[in-house]
Design a protein around this motif. Structure first.
Motif, PDB file in Angstrom:
ATOM      1  N   PHE A   1     -29.680  30.807   7.788  1.00 41.95           N
ATOM      2  CA  PHE A   1     -30.146  29.499   7.305  1.00 41.95           C
ATOM      3  C   PHE A   1     -30.599  28.648   8.488  1.00 41.95           C
ATOM      4  O   PHE A   1     -31.625  27.961   8.423  1.00 41.95           O
ATOM      5  CB  PHE A   1     -29.024  28.791   6.542  1.00 41.95           C
ATOM      6  CG  PHE A   1     -29.494  27.657   5.679  1.00 41.95           C
ATOM      7  CD1 PHE A   1     -29.830  27.863   4.353  1.00 41.95           C
ATOM      8  CD2 PHE A   1     -29.607  26.371   6.191  1.00 41.95           C
ATOM      9  CE1 PHE A   1     -30.274  26.813   3.553  1.00 41.95           C
ATOM     10  CE2 PHE A   1     -30.045  25.318   5.400  1.00 41.95           C
ATOM     11  CZ  PHE A   1     -30.385  25.545   4.081  1.00 41.95           C
ATOM     12  N   MET A   2     -29.845  28.697   9.574  1.00 41.16           N
ATOM     13  CA  MET A   2     -30.207  27.938  10.768  1.00 41.16           C
ATOM     14  C   MET A   2     -31.516  28.475  11.371  1.00 41.16           C
ATOM     15  O   MET A   2     -32.412  27.691  11.715  1.00 41.16           O
ATOM     16  CB  MET A   2     -29.089  28.016  11.805  1.00 41.16           C
ATOM     17  CG  MET A   2     -29.381  27.249  13.093  1.00 41.16           C
ATOM     18  SD  MET A   2     -27.977  27.253  14.241  1.00 41.16           S
ATOM     19  CE  MET A   2     -27.913  28.998  14.680  1.00 41.16           C
ATOM     20  N   ILE A   3     -31.625  29.800  11.484  1.00 38.49           N
ATOM     21  CA  ILE A   3     -32.841  30.398  12.060  1.00 38.49           C
ATOM     22  C   ILE A   3     -34.063  30.069  11.215  1.00 38.49           C
ATOM     23  O   ILE A   3     -35.124  29.689  11.739  1.00 38.49           O
ATOM     24  CB  ILE A   3     -32.676  31.927  12.200  1.00 38.49           C
ATOM     25  CG1 ILE A   3     -31.584  32.244  13.230  1.00 38.49           C
ATOM     26  CG2 ILE A   3     -33.997  32.581  12.608  1.00 38.49           C
ATOM     27  CD1 ILE A   3     -31.182  33.710  13.267  1.00 38.49           C
ATOM     28  N   SER A   4     -33.932  30.190   9.893  1.00 41.12           N
ATOM     29  CA  SER A   4     -35.071  29.906   9.010  1.00 41.12           C
ATOM     30  C   SER A   4     -35.414  28.416   9.006  1.00 41.12           C
ATOM     31  O   SER A   4     -36.574  28.037   8.830  1.00 41.12           O
ATOM     32  CB  SER A   4     -34.789  30.396   7.584  1.00 41.12           C
ATOM     33  OG  SER A   4     -33.610  29.824   7.066  1.00 41.12           O
ATOM     34  N   SER A   5     -34.402  27.555   9.215  1.00 44.04           N
ATOM     35  CA  SER A   5     -34.671  26.116   9.330  1.00 44.04           C
ATOM     36  C   SER A   5     -35.497  25.820  10.584  1.00 44.04           C
ATOM     37  O   SER A   5     -36.397  24.971  10.570  1.00 44.04           O
ATOM     38  CB  SER A   5     -33.356  25.327   9.385  1.00 44.04           C
ATOM     39  OG  SER A   5     -32.643  25.435   8.174  1.00 44.04           O
ATOM     40  N   ILE A   6     -35.189  26.542  11.668  1.00 42.83           N
ATOM     41  CA  ILE A   6     -35.968  26.381  12.904  1.00 42.83           C
ATOM     42  C   ILE A   6     -37.415  26.816  12.676  1.00 42.83           C
ATOM     43  O   ILE A   6     -38.353  26.096  13.056  1.00 42.83           O
ATOM     44  CB  ILE A   6     -35.338  27.195  14.055  1.00 42.83           C
ATOM     45  CG1 ILE A   6     -33.970  26.624  14.423  1.00 42.83           C
ATOM     46  CG2 ILE A   6     -36.254  27.190  15.285  1.00 42.83           C
ATOM     47  CD1 ILE A   6     -33.182  27.486  15.401  1.00 42.83           C
ATOM     48  N   THR A   7     -37.610  27.965  12.040  1.00 44.73           N
ATOM     49  CA  THR A   7     -38.982  28.452  11.805  1.00 44.73           C
ATOM     50  C   THR A   7     -39.733  27.549  10.822  1.00 44.73           C
ATOM     51  O   THR A   7     -40.943  27.388  10.940  1.00 44.73           O
ATOM     52  CB  THR A   7     -38.972  29.904  11.289  1.00 44.73           C
ATOM     53  OG1 THR A   7     -38.185  29.993  10.103  1.00 44.73           O
ATOM     54  CG2 THR A   7     -38.391  30.849  12.336  1.00 44.73           C
ATOM     55  N   CYS A   8     -38.994  26.945   9.863  1.00 44.44           N
ATOM     56  CA  CYS A   8     -39.632  25.944   8.987  1.00 44.44           C
ATOM     57  C   CYS A   8     -40.108  24.757   9.820  1.00 44.44           C
ATOM     58  O   CYS A   8     -41.226  24.263   9.651  1.00 44.44           O
ATOM     59  CB  CYS A   8     -38.648  25.452   7.926  1.00 44.44           C
ATOM     60  SG  CYS A   8     -38.395  26.551   6.525  1.00 44.44           S
ATOM     61  N   GLY A   9     -39.243  24.294  10.730  1.00 43.82           N
ATOM     62  CA  GLY A   9     -39.541  23.105  11.514  1.00 43.82           C
ATOM     63  C   GLY A   9     -40.681  23.270  12.497  1.00 43.82           C
ATOM     64  O   GLY A   9     -41.328  22.284  12.871  1.00 43.82           O
ATOM     65  N   ILE A  10     -40.941  24.512  12.927  1.00 44.69           N
ATOM     66  CA  ILE A  10     -42.018  24.742  13.902  1.00 44.69           C
ATOM     67  C   ILE A  10     -43.234  25.419  13.273  1.00 44.69           C
ATOM     68  O   ILE A  10     -44.154  25.820  13.989  1.00 44.69           O
ATOM     69  CB  ILE A  10     -41.511  25.582  15.099  1.00 44.69           C
ATOM     70  CG1 ILE A  10     -41.070  26.972  14.638  1.00 44.69           C
ATOM     71  CG2 ILE A  10     -40.372  24.858  15.822  1.00 44.69           C
ATOM     72  CD1 ILE A  10     -40.681  27.907  15.773  1.00 44.69           C
ATOM     73  N   SER A  11     -43.234  25.558  11.949  1.00 39.70           N
ATOM     74  CA  SER A  11     -44.343  26.250  11.261  1.00 39.70           C
ATOM     75  C   SER A  11     -45.671  25.571  11.531  1.00 39.70           C
ATOM     76  O   SER A  11     -45.783  24.340  11.478  1.00 39.70           O
ATOM     77  CB  SER A  11     -44.081  26.288   9.755  1.00 39.70           C
ATOM     78  OG  SER A  11     -42.971  27.096   9.453  1.00 39.70           O
ATOM     79  N   GLN A  12     -46.694  26.386  11.796  1.00 38.27           N
ATOM     80  CA  GLN A  12     -48.037  25.877  12.058  1.00 38.27           C
ATOM     81  C   GLN A  12     -48.990  26.082  10.883  1.00 38.27           C
ATOM     82  O   GLN A  12     -50.120  25.631  10.914  1.00 38.27           O
ATOM     83  CB  GLN A  12     -48.618  26.555  13.305  1.00 38.27           C
ATOM     84  CG  GLN A  12     -47.820  26.296  14.567  1.00 38.27           C
ATOM     85  CD  GLN A  12     -47.681  24.814  14.870  1.00 38.27           C
ATOM     86  OE1 GLN A  12     -48.687  24.085  14.911  1.00 38.27           O
ATOM     87  NE2 GLN A  12     -46.457  24.351  15.088  1.00 38.27           N
ATOM     88  N   GLY A  13     -48.538  26.790   9.867  1.00 38.83           N
ATOM     89  CA  GLY A  13     -49.392  27.040   8.707  1.00 38.83           C
ATOM     90  C   GLY A  13     -48.563  27.238   7.465  1.00 38.83           C
ATOM     91  O   GLY A  13     -47.334  27.412   7.520  1.00 38.83           O
ATOM     92  N   VAL A  14     -49.216  27.226   6.322  1.00 39.86           N
ATOM     93  CA  VAL A  14     -48.504  27.268   5.048  1.00 39.86           C
ATOM     94  C   VAL A  14     -47.841  28.625   4.818  1.00 39.86           C
ATOM     95  O   VAL A  14     -46.751  28.698   4.232  1.00 39.86           O
ATOM     96  CB  VAL A  14     -49.464  26.918   3.887  1.00 39.86           C
ATOM     97  CG1 VAL A  14     -50.504  28.009   3.670  1.00 39.86           C
ATOM     98  CG2 VAL A  14     -48.670  26.667   2.601  1.00 39.86           C
ATOM     99  N   ILE A  15     -48.434  29.725   5.285  1.00 40.77           N
ATOM    100  CA  ILE A  15     -47.841  31.046   5.076  1.00 40.77           C
ATOM    101  C   ILE A  15     -46.514  31.158   5.824  1.00 40.77           C
ATOM    102  O   ILE A  15     -45.512  31.631   5.278  1.00 40.77           O
ATOM    103  CB  ILE A  15     -48.810  32.162   5.540  1.00 40.77           C
ATOM    104  CG1 ILE A  15     -50.111  32.112   4.738  1.00 40.77           C
ATOM    105  CG2 ILE A  15     -48.145  33.522   5.385  1.00 40.77           C
ATOM    106  CD1 ILE A  15     -49.933  32.309   3.247  1.00 40.77           C
ATOM    107  N   GLN A  16     -46.502  30.701   7.079  1.00 42.18           N
ATOM    108  CA  GLN A  16     -45.276  30.737   7.859  1.00 42.18           C
ATOM    109  C   GLN A  16     -44.195  29.868   7.223  1.00 42.18           C
ATOM    110  O   GLN A  16     -43.028  30.273   7.139  1.00 42.18           O
ATOM    111  CB  GLN A  16     -45.538  30.265   9.291  1.00 42.18           C
ATOM    112  CG  GLN A  16     -44.314  30.369  10.202  1.00 42.18           C
ATOM    113  CD  GLN A  16     -44.574  29.829  11.608  1.00 42.18           C
ATOM    114  OE1 GLN A  16     -45.708  29.487  11.939  1.00 42.18           O
ATOM    115  NE2 GLN A  16     -43.533  29.738  12.413  1.00 42.18           N
ATOM    116  N   LEU A  17     -44.580  28.696   6.745  1.00 47.35           N
ATOM    117  CA  LEU A  17     -43.624  27.795   6.102  1.00 47.35           C
ATOM    118  C   LEU A  17     -43.110  28.393   4.789  1.00 47.35           C
ATOM    119  O   LEU A  17     -41.923  28.296   4.466  1.00 47.35           O
ATOM    120  CB  LEU A  17     -44.276  26.436   5.853  1.00 47.35           C
ATOM    121  CG  LEU A  17     -43.376  25.320   5.314  1.00 47.35           C
ATOM    122  CD1 LEU A  17     -42.156  25.110   6.195  1.00 47.35           C
ATOM    123  CD2 LEU A  17     -44.156  24.020   5.175  1.00 47.35           C
TER     124      LEU A  17
END
Length: 468
Positions: free
Chosen positions: A81-97
């Motif tokens: 959950f923490m790792i995915s929250s980090i990747t959500c927070g730094i997402s540069q596009g809608v697919i990554q988010l």
């Protein structure tokens, strides 16, 4: 000996994160859409991704806890959950988010069943478990309010570029604290017999639930399109095959994912019926209320957002005080709470009109929250009461899955009825008519919940011998 309530506090961190991240994104949708150049359809998928991942893996999460250890799976869930929250927070596009939100939902599905399972194990006595479930209910209320508040607060910060990213990054310190205390204070528990894990069952169930929740979540007004009908038919076919596959494995004593021994417990079956119809009511209510307020009564989004705060305050207050009522009056207190919600919904039909003052709105919404808060904690208590430890994870996963799918069904089904009676060019009277019809469906759902609770054996929610 470590305090039971310290352990309860630690595992409720997981519940707080799960609930908070369902609501925290709602207020930030416009700014996210603008900053990552997403279409309306992409945003809908991004919002749905969390719920799809969550609903699809709850049973798997519960079974993983039974087989490999509930503490271990809880911590793994927190970590991802923490790792995915980090990747959500730094997402540069809608697919990554979108992918990050899906992983976030799956991570929440690993945590949620362990919370209910560990509460049942930590508090086997009725009185203590009732108090613990009251705190569980309070956590749901806090998560709801905190999610809405933090989403609005972070999204409005002017000192940062793209401040919406903070709604995800705020999870990092919470997860770190929760992981630290989980490692130090939680005890491991699992089934006493060493069992293998049913990976084929996980694949079948996940694909079936994923297809079903995806279709329900993104269909909205086009539930009967050819694509959605085909996808839903496929999902139902896969789930029917999954049930047959599980029964065969149980018969032949092979690794399984769902133990159908759960269905031998009358209170579990009644609890599943009750929670399903309750959440069909609750989530569809929130959905149509937002539409009715903003589009029908022309209330601003900011004022409409205050609805959650007032309902949440009522929810927290009732969850705290309903414990004493449940212990004193047993299931009669729960049935009274359901009757109270029905009464408040009838008042809302009568008073929610264009001329209604804000104080009346807030009062009725606060009272609605009081009713809901007096009911939700006890529904899980009923379903899981008397469940042997070897089945607690399985039962928790099934319970949570029915709750989430019922919530999605409520939004789609009752929402469709609302739109049907609204018409193509609605006026205020059309909104009130559509709202009335939807609320009457909600009341019917609550009557079914009331009948289910009435049939629950008295010893499931017994009156306390102590004087409360």
């Amino acid at each position: 000996m470590k305090s039971k309530y310290l352990k309860l506090f630690v595992i409720l961190f997981g519940q707080l994160l799960t609930i908070m991240d369902i609501f925290i994104i709602n207020v930030s949708i416009p700014s996210i859409q603008r900053d990552i150049n997403a279409s309306n359809g992409e945003m809908q998928l991004m919002i749905a991704a969390y719920l799809i991942g969550f609903a699809s893996f709850l049973i798997t999460g519960g079974r993983l806890g039974d087989v490999y250890g509930r503490k271990k799976i809880f911590i793994i869930g927190l970590t991802f959950f923490m790792i995915s929250s980090i990747t959500c927070g730094i997402s540069q596009g809608v697919i990554q988010l979108m992918i990050s939100r899906l992983v976030q939902g799956v991570s929440a599905a690993l945590m949620a069943p362990q919370v209910l399972s560990m509460i049942q194990i930590l508090f086997p006595a009725h009185e203590e478990r009732t108090k613990a479930m009251g705190m569980y209910g309070i956590t749901i209320g806090i998560g709801t309010i905190l999610g809405q508040f933090l989403g609005g607060y972070f999204s409005s910060l002017m000192a940062f570029d793209e401040p919406w990213r903070l709604i995800f990054l705020i999870n990092i310190p919470i997860c770190i604290v929760a992981i630290f205390f989980s490692v130090r204070h939680l005890d491991e528990s699992r089934t006493s017999i060493k069992e293998s894990f049913d990976y084929w069952g996980v694949f079948l169930l996940s694909i079936g639930l994923f297809s079903m929740t995806y279709t329900l979540t993104v269909s909205e007004k086009e539930i009967f399109s050819v694509q959605n009908v085909l996808l839903m038919t496929t999902a139902v076919g896969i789930l029917i095959y999954f049930i047959k596959n599980q029964k065969d494995k149980l018969k032949n004593k092979k690794p399984y994912l769902i133990d159908f021994e759960l269905l031998r417990y009358k209170n579990f079956k009644l609890g599943i019926i009750a929670v399903s119809f309750f959440f069909i009511m609750l989530d569809s209510y929130f959905y149509i209320l937002s539409l009715f307020f903003q589009d029908g009564l022309m209330i601003s989004p900011m004022r409409a957002g205050e609805v959650i705060v007032f309902q949440g305050l009522g929810f927290i207050l009732a969850a705290a005080f309903s414990v004493k009522l449940i212990l004193k009056y047993g299931k009669k207190a729960l049935m009274t709470g359901l009757g109270f919600i029905i009464l408040i919904l009838i008042f809302q039909i009568v008073f929610f009109k264009g001329s209604t003052g804000f104080y009346q709105l807030y009062l009725l919404l606060f009272l609605h929250g009081v009713g809901v808060g007096s009911v939700i904690p006890s529904l899980a208590n009923i379903a899981l009461s008397g469940m042997p430890e070897k089945l607690t994870g399985n039962a928790s996963g099934v319970y949570n899955t029915f709750q989430q799918i019922a919530a999605i069904i409520g939004i789609v089904a009752v929402g469709s009825v609302f739109y049907y009676f609204l018409g193509e060019k609605p006026l205020i009277e059309h909104y009130h008519k559509a709202f009335t019809i939807a609320i009457l469906i909600n009341i019917l759902c609550l009557i079914i919940v009331l009948v289910s609770i009435f049939k629950v054996p008295d010893d499931v929610l017994p009156k306390s011998k102590n004087n409360y």
